[in-house]
Structures are given as C-alpha cells and as structure tokens.
Design a protein around this motif. Sequence first.
Motif, PDB file in Angstrom:
ATOM      1  N   TYR A   1       0.826  -1.204   0.000  1.00 56.16           N
ATOM      2  CA  TYR A   1       0.000   0.000   0.000  1.00 56.16           C
ATOM      3  C   TYR A   1       0.862   1.257   0.000  1.00 56.16           C
TER       4      TYR A   1
ATOM      5  N   ASP B   1     -10.451   4.337  -5.670  1.00 58.13           N
ATOM      6  CA  ASP B   1      -9.920   2.969  -5.632  1.00 58.13           C
ATOM      7  C   ASP B   1     -11.008   2.032  -6.143  1.00 58.13           C
TER       8      ASP B   1
ATOM      9  N   CYS C   1     -12.159  -2.224  -4.635  1.00 58.41           N
ATOM     10  CA  CYS C   1     -11.392  -1.890  -3.425  1.00 58.41           C
ATOM     11  C   CYS C   1     -11.328  -3.011  -2.401  1.00 58.41           C
TER      12      CYS C   1
ATOM     13  N   MET D   1      -6.565  -0.324   0.771  1.00 57.00           N
ATOM     14  CA  MET D   1      -5.958   0.873   0.183  1.00 57.00           C
ATOM     15  C   MET D   1      -6.730   2.116   0.581  1.00 57.00           C
TER      16      MET D   1
ATOM     17  N   GLY E   1     -13.861   4.271  -2.433  1.00 58.27           N
ATOM     18  CA  GLY E   1     -13.646   2.907  -2.899  1.00 58.27           C
ATOM     19  C   GLY E   1     -14.960   2.291  -3.319  1.00 58.27           C
TER      20      GLY E   1
ATOM     21  N   SER F   1      -6.480   4.078  -8.234  1.00 66.64           N
ATOM     22  CA  SER F   1      -5.803   2.802  -8.014  1.00 66.64           C
ATOM     23  C   SER F   1      -6.755   1.676  -8.375  1.00 66.64           C
ATOM     24  N   SER F   2      -6.242   0.713  -9.108  1.00 71.61           N
ATOM     25  CA  SER F   2      -7.004  -0.478  -9.481  1.00 71.61           C
ATOM     26  C   SER F   2      -6.132  -1.669  -9.109  1.00 71.61           C
TER      27      SER F   2
END
Length: 419
Positions: A180, A197, A200, A205, A218, A261-262
């Motif tokens: 992370y 995210d 998620c 994260m 998320g 973020s993925s």
Amino acid sequence: MSIAQIVESVVDGPLPLRVEAYDGSAVGPAEAARRLTVSTPRGLSYLATAPGDLGLARAYVSGDLLVDGVHPGDPYDLLADLSGVHFRRPGREQVLELSRMLGVRGLTPPPPPPQESLPRWRRLAEGLRHNHTRDAEAIHHHYDVSNRFYEMVLGPSMTYTCACYPSTDATLEEAQENKYRLVFDKLALRPGDRLLDIGCGWGGMVRYAARQGVSVLGVTLSREQALWAQKAIAEEGLADLAEVRHSDYRAVTETGFDAVSSIGLTEHIGVRNYPTYFGFIRDRLRTGGLLLNHCITRPHNRRTETGAFIDRYVFPDGELTGSGRIITEAQDAGLEVLHEENLREHYALTLAGWCRNLVEHWDECVEEVGEGTARVWGLYMAGSRLGFERNEIQLHHVLAAKTDADGRHGLPLRPWWSA
C-alpha cells in the motif's frame, strides 16, 4: 486391468508419488513421501469423465480422492509432484476397461461438488460475459464466501492481492503494508488529494490512504466486502475521509480525481472491455492525474481463458493477458505509461503466507465454510503459487498519467518513489 494398471498405462515415465485405489491396486514407489488414493467409484468417474485439472478437483473437493503427505490447506508439494507427470491419451483398451469397471452410468459425469460454478456455456443464460449482472454474480461467487474465513486466511490486513516484500524474511503483514505504501507513493499522493480505488476489496488501500490525509472513494461489487470495509472505516475514525460503496465501478460519476488505483480488478473485466475500462479511468482523472494498475498477467500477450478448475471454482469469467496488452490499451485510451514492473515472485511469497494461515486455522475455516470449500482454497492457492514460481503467471504494476493537450503532466523526471 486394475485401476493402478490403467494409471500406469497412461503415464509417461516413473511416478514420483504413490497412487492407490479402492480395488486394492497400487502403482508408484511404496516409500513415496506423498500418496493419492482413489477411494470410490465416483472418484474414478470424476477422473474418467473430466480428464485434467477439473476431474482431479472434483474428486478431491468431494473427498473421493484422498491425499497423504500434505496438509489440505497447502498441497503445494503434491501439486509440484503432479506437475512433473506426463499423461498419454487413453487408448481403446483403457477405455474399454473403464467401461467394464464403471458401467454406462459410471461413464456419465456425476453431479459436481456444490462449490462448482456453472460452465461458461451455461452462464450465457445470465447474459453476455462482463455485463453488470453477470459480473456481480461472478464476484459474489468468489468474494462473498465468509468475511470470517477471509480474516483467518488473509490475516489482519484483509488484503487479497499480491504483497510487496521489502525482503524475503518480511512478514505477510509487513509486505501488505509495504504494498500500500508503494502504490500510494507511486501515485504521488499528498494530504488533501482525492483518490478513487476501484475494486477496493475490504478497503485496505482506502484506509491506508485516508490515514495519510487523502480523501478516498472505494467501490466493490461484493456486498460482504463493502459491509466489512464500512465497519472498519467507522472503527478507525476515518469516515470524514474514506467511503466504500457497494457498487459497480462503472456507476461512479464523480470526476477530477488526483489518482486512481485499481488493485486486482482488471482480471475480472474481460480483455475486450479494456478500451472502455481505461477510458473510464481517463475520464475520472484530472489533467496530470495518475493511474496505478495492479493486475495478474500472462508471460505473453495472447488473450487466454483461465483453466477449467479456476473458472468453475475460483474466478468465473476471469481472463488474463500480458502486460504488453495492458500497456497498449492504456496508451490507446490516451494515458501515458510512465513505468511498469513485475512482482511475480512477490505473489508466490504472498500465496505461501496465505496457505500458512489456512493450515494454522484449518479447523476453524472448515467449521466456517465447510471442508469442500476449504479444500478448494488450499488447492487454488498452492497451485497459483506454483504458477507464479514457474513464470506461468505474473503480476504487473503499470503506472500511467493523464497529460494535458501539450503532453505535459508536471511530474519529476525520474521515479519519485522507493521500491
């Protein structure tokens, strides 16, 4: 012919393990460290009617194929043995012998264990692959097993994605925290930034970034994950910065995020949907914003369906391709790829850690989800570990930016994070 003679006749070379059967026959070294026992006619029917990993999985999950010499929570050594065994296609004589042993009914596939999902062709009744409904059902099959089960297997981080080990002697929890930290740093996030995210999970994260002062949204298709994450956010006092929605990522309408973020989502969306996926991400980013795509990949760039066991028992509708295809699709969507790296060996270490947890909590896990499901997880994680070690599958980070019309993104000339 005995069952052992049939087995011996379709194997090229010596067997590294002992195979025994309910008819009293056996083949392979008596002193072998590991032993397989086909204990029932149904087990033999599973093996005969679905050759390969699917038949083995059915017999093993149902308890008709017994294993000695490994723990069911981590059958890694058994799978390593089997990976070196080369089978020939059964000839006419072997088929006739099986027909004699099992009869017509025995050569009809027995009902599969309840843990098995429908085959791909049967899932067509649920609509085209990767539509909203079918994706939700696939995610439910895999992730809504039991939050308590996942707590025991994944450990306190509740992180079901590849960790990043700062050293080989680091603990699983240290490696997940480091993962992370690495994603956060690659995305150049700072207090006050906004992060999306997608996929998620249990919000690992989301909560990590919120603890650093970042506002995070998320989304997950798993209801159980969302409930767990929402509770954890409240308990950690992060509700002013962190939100987790039970939602398809495609339902997110907010834009202007500093980063996306993925982590472990791309495997589920389908290769043909990559253009829409990366286009969605591009449209959610502000100019200069960054994407970190963390994804299991193949060591080549051909679209490849997952094997029958993985598709039926673990990831229905999952598809993998290579990092080159992912980079191409990100570029074609208008994102500039800045960096990529392969964390393949880190995933092998991660899976070994999860298997250790499953072994340690085996009785509790069986009580929670049943022995068949626990066996599926031990088999899947140990087999995946072997695949990562042997470079049959990989794990890639791809970092990309949304530039302005003149190609600028305002980032440093050299990497700004530490590995």
